[in-house]
Scaffold this active site. Structure first.
Site, PDB file in Angstrom:
ATOM      1  N   LYS A   5       0.665  -1.128  -0.023  1.00  0.00           N
ATOM      2  CA  LYS A   5       0.014  -0.135   0.031  1.00  0.00           C
ATOM      3  C   LYS A   5       0.762   1.190  -0.002  1.00  0.00           C
ATOM      4  O   LYS A   5       1.996   1.259   0.400  1.00  0.00           O
ATOM      5  CB  LYS A   5      -0.853  -0.165   1.425  1.00  0.00           C
ATOM      6  CG  LYS A   5      -2.015  -1.130   1.171  1.00  0.00           C
ATOM      7  CD  LYS A   5      -2.798  -0.927   2.271  1.00  0.00           C
ATOM      8  CE  LYS A   5      -3.934  -2.253   2.393  1.00  0.00           C
ATOM      9  NZ  LYS A   5      -4.877  -2.301   3.424  1.00  0.00           N
TER      10      LYS A   5
ATOM     11  N   TYR B 126     -12.298  -2.580  -3.607  1.00  0.00           N
ATOM     12  CA  TYR B 126     -12.985  -2.554  -2.162  1.00  0.00           C
ATOM     13  C   TYR B 126     -14.466  -2.575  -2.147  1.00  0.00           C
ATOM     14  O   TYR B 126     -14.876  -2.158  -1.126  1.00  0.00           O
ATOM     15  CB  TYR B 126     -12.324  -1.739  -1.464  1.00  0.00           C
ATOM     16  CG  TYR B 126     -10.857  -1.850  -0.789  1.00  0.00           C
ATOM     17  CD1 TYR B 126     -10.847  -2.879   0.202  1.00  0.00           C
ATOM     18  CD2 TYR B 126      -9.849  -1.299  -1.203  1.00  0.00           C
ATOM     19  CE1 TYR B 126      -9.500  -3.432   0.645  1.00  0.00           C
ATOM     20  CE2 TYR B 126      -8.528  -1.438  -0.623  1.00  0.00           C
ATOM     21  CZ  TYR B 126      -8.508  -2.366  -0.016  1.00  0.00           C
ATOM     22  OH  TYR B 126      -7.091  -2.841   0.473  1.00  0.00           O
TER      23      TYR B 126
ATOM     24  N   ASN C  37      -2.037   0.364   6.757  1.00  0.00           N
ATOM     25  CA  ASN C  37      -1.468  -0.894   7.294  1.00  0.00           C
ATOM     26  C   ASN C  37      -0.748  -1.715   6.303  1.00  0.00           C
ATOM     27  O   ASN C  37      -0.454  -2.858   6.518  1.00  0.00           O
ATOM     28  CB  ASN C  37      -2.635  -1.796   7.900  1.00  0.00           C
ATOM     29  CG  ASN C  37      -3.614  -2.272   7.003  1.00  0.00           C
ATOM     30  OD1 ASN C  37      -3.483  -1.878   5.874  1.00  0.00           O
ATOM     31  ND2 ASN C  37      -4.528  -2.914   7.421  1.00  0.00           N
TER      32      ASN C  37
ATOM     33  N   HIS D 188      -2.171  -5.420   1.406  1.00  0.00           N
ATOM     34  CA  HIS D 188      -3.213  -6.287   1.442  1.00  0.00           C
ATOM     35  C   HIS D 188      -2.968  -7.773   0.919  1.00  0.00           C
ATOM     36  O   HIS D 188      -2.061  -7.740   0.119  1.00  0.00           O
ATOM     37  CB  HIS D 188      -4.267  -5.495   0.077  1.00  0.00           C
ATOM     38  CG  HIS D 188      -5.310  -6.362  -0.212  1.00  0.00           C
ATOM     39  ND1 HIS D 188      -6.378  -6.367   0.560  1.00  0.00           N
ATOM     40  CD2 HIS D 188      -5.481  -7.396  -1.185  1.00  0.00           C
ATOM     41  CE1 HIS D 188      -7.007  -7.395  -0.189  1.00  0.00           C
ATOM     42  NE2 HIS D 188      -6.554  -7.802  -1.117  1.00  0.00           N
TER      43      HIS D 188
ATOM     44  N   GLU E 132      -9.640 -11.338  -7.341  1.00  0.00           N
ATOM     45  CA  GLU E 132      -8.631 -10.007  -7.198  1.00  0.00           C
ATOM     46  C   GLU E 132      -7.667 -10.216  -8.049  1.00  0.00           C
ATOM     47  O   GLU E 132      -7.268  -9.070  -8.748  1.00  0.00           O
ATOM     48  CB  GLU E 132      -7.958 -10.064  -5.797  1.00  0.00           C
ATOM     49  CG  GLU E 132      -9.325  -9.878  -4.834  1.00  0.00           C
ATOM     50  CD  GLU E 132      -8.606  -9.662  -3.321  1.00  0.00           C
ATOM     51  OE1 GLU E 132      -9.541  -9.326  -2.210  1.00  0.00           O
ATOM     52  OE2 GLU E 132      -7.383  -9.874  -3.009  1.00  0.00           O
TER      53      GLU E 132
HETATM   54  N1  UDP Z   1      -9.780  -0.830   7.584  1.00  0.00           N
HETATM   55  C1  UDP Z   1      -9.827   0.458   7.936  1.00  0.00           C
HETATM   56  N2  UDP Z   1     -10.545   0.502   9.296  1.00  0.00           N
HETATM   57  C2  UDP Z   1     -11.130  -0.777   9.685  1.00  0.00           C
HETATM   58  C3  UDP Z   1     -11.040  -1.814   9.033  1.00  0.00           C
HETATM   59  C4  UDP Z   1     -10.405  -1.926   7.857  1.00  0.00           C
HETATM   60  O1  UDP Z   1      -9.351   0.979   7.575  1.00  0.00           O
HETATM   61  O2  UDP Z   1     -11.811  -0.555  10.913  1.00  0.00           O
HETATM   62  C5  UDP Z   1      -9.256  -1.167   6.170  1.00  0.00           C
HETATM   63  C6  UDP Z   1      -7.538  -1.625   6.311  1.00  0.00           C
HETATM   64  O3  UDP Z   1      -6.983  -0.676   5.324  1.00  0.00           O
HETATM   65  C7  UDP Z   1      -7.746  -2.960   6.062  1.00  0.00           C
HETATM   66  C8  UDP Z   1      -8.855  -2.961   4.778  1.00  0.00           C
HETATM   67  O4  UDP Z   1      -9.876  -2.027   5.232  1.00  0.00           O
HETATM   68  O5  UDP Z   1      -6.445  -3.516   5.488  1.00  0.00           O
HETATM   69  C9  UDP Z   1      -9.816  -4.296   4.360  1.00  0.00           C
HETATM   70  O6  UDP Z   1     -10.110  -4.574   5.819  1.00  0.00           O
HETATM   71  P1  UDP Z   1     -10.140  -6.285   6.085  1.00  0.00           P
HETATM   72  O7  UDP Z   1     -10.969  -6.480   7.104  1.00  0.00           O
HETATM   73  O8  UDP Z   1     -10.805  -6.919   4.889  1.00  0.00           O
HETATM   74  O9  UDP Z   1      -8.661  -6.282   6.678  1.00  0.00           O
HETATM   75  P2  UDP Z   1      -7.499  -7.361   5.786  1.00  0.00           P
HETATM   76  O10 UDP Z   1      -7.956  -8.375   5.263  1.00  0.00           O
HETATM   77  O11 UDP Z   1      -6.899  -6.136   4.777  1.00  0.00           O
HETATM   78  O12 UDP Z   1      -6.770  -7.550   6.930  1.00  0.00           O
END
Ligand code: UDP
Length: 141
Positions: free
Chosen positions: A11, A51, A114, A117, A128
């Site tokens: 990211k 997303y 974070n 992805h 994806e």
């Molecule tokens: N995200 C966020 N706030 C939240 C939860 C998720 O900004 O409270 C963002 C974060 O960047 C995350 C992405 O949304 O990586 C997708 O969420 P997911 O629950 O699918 O997490 P991942 O699979 O990336 O661990």
């Protein structure tokens, strides 16, 4: 164990921190091969489409704004058990909760920014990968 492919994104925060090579080393160290890769600046439409599953969530707009805030590196990783292996390397979504030594524990600042992805299941990985890479641009190794 099955040979799988998974979609990985470094990211904008991690690209800006100049840790692309360190993250790639972790993939390779875990036996994951990079079979497709490109650097790109996502358009708003591309990020929203990617997303879409989160479109009703309160963090959706901030997530899209963040994903288009700078270039990303998108890759397909291939290897035994690649989907779970990659998720293990990434660590928990919230870096504060991520295990020590994971990419998010080491390089991410917050749950929004974070670092990486990774697809979470076989079906999402297929969708994806197809979203970003036409089949011709994935090289079986
Ligand atoms: N995200 C966020 N706030 C939240 C939860 C998720 O900004 O409270 C963002 C974060 O960047 C995350 C992405 O949304 O990586 C997708 O969420 P997911 O629950 O699918 O997490 P991942 O699979 O990336 O661990």
């Amino acid at each position: 164990m099955a040979i799988e492919r998974t979609l990985s994104i470094i990211k904008p925060d991690a690209v800006a921190k100049n840790v692309i090579g360190q993250i790639y080393s972790r993939f390779e160290g875990a036996g994951l091969k990079i079979v497709a890769a490109r650097m790109t600046q996502l358009s708003r439409a591309e990020a929203e489409g990617f997303y879409a599953v989160h479109s009703a969530r309160p963090f959706f707009k901030d997530l899209v704004d963040f994903m288009i805030s700078g270039p990303v590196i998108i890759q397909v990783l291939e290897g035994e058990n690649a989907i779970l292996k990659h998720r293990d390397l990434m660590g928990a979504t919230d870096p504060k909760k991520a295990d020590k030594g994971t990419i998010r524990a080491d390089f991410a600042d917050s749950i929004d920014a974070n670092a990486v992805h990774g697809s979470d299941a076989e079906e999402t990985a297929k969708v994806e990968i197809a979203y970003y890479f036409p089949a011709l641009n994935v090289y079986s190794r």
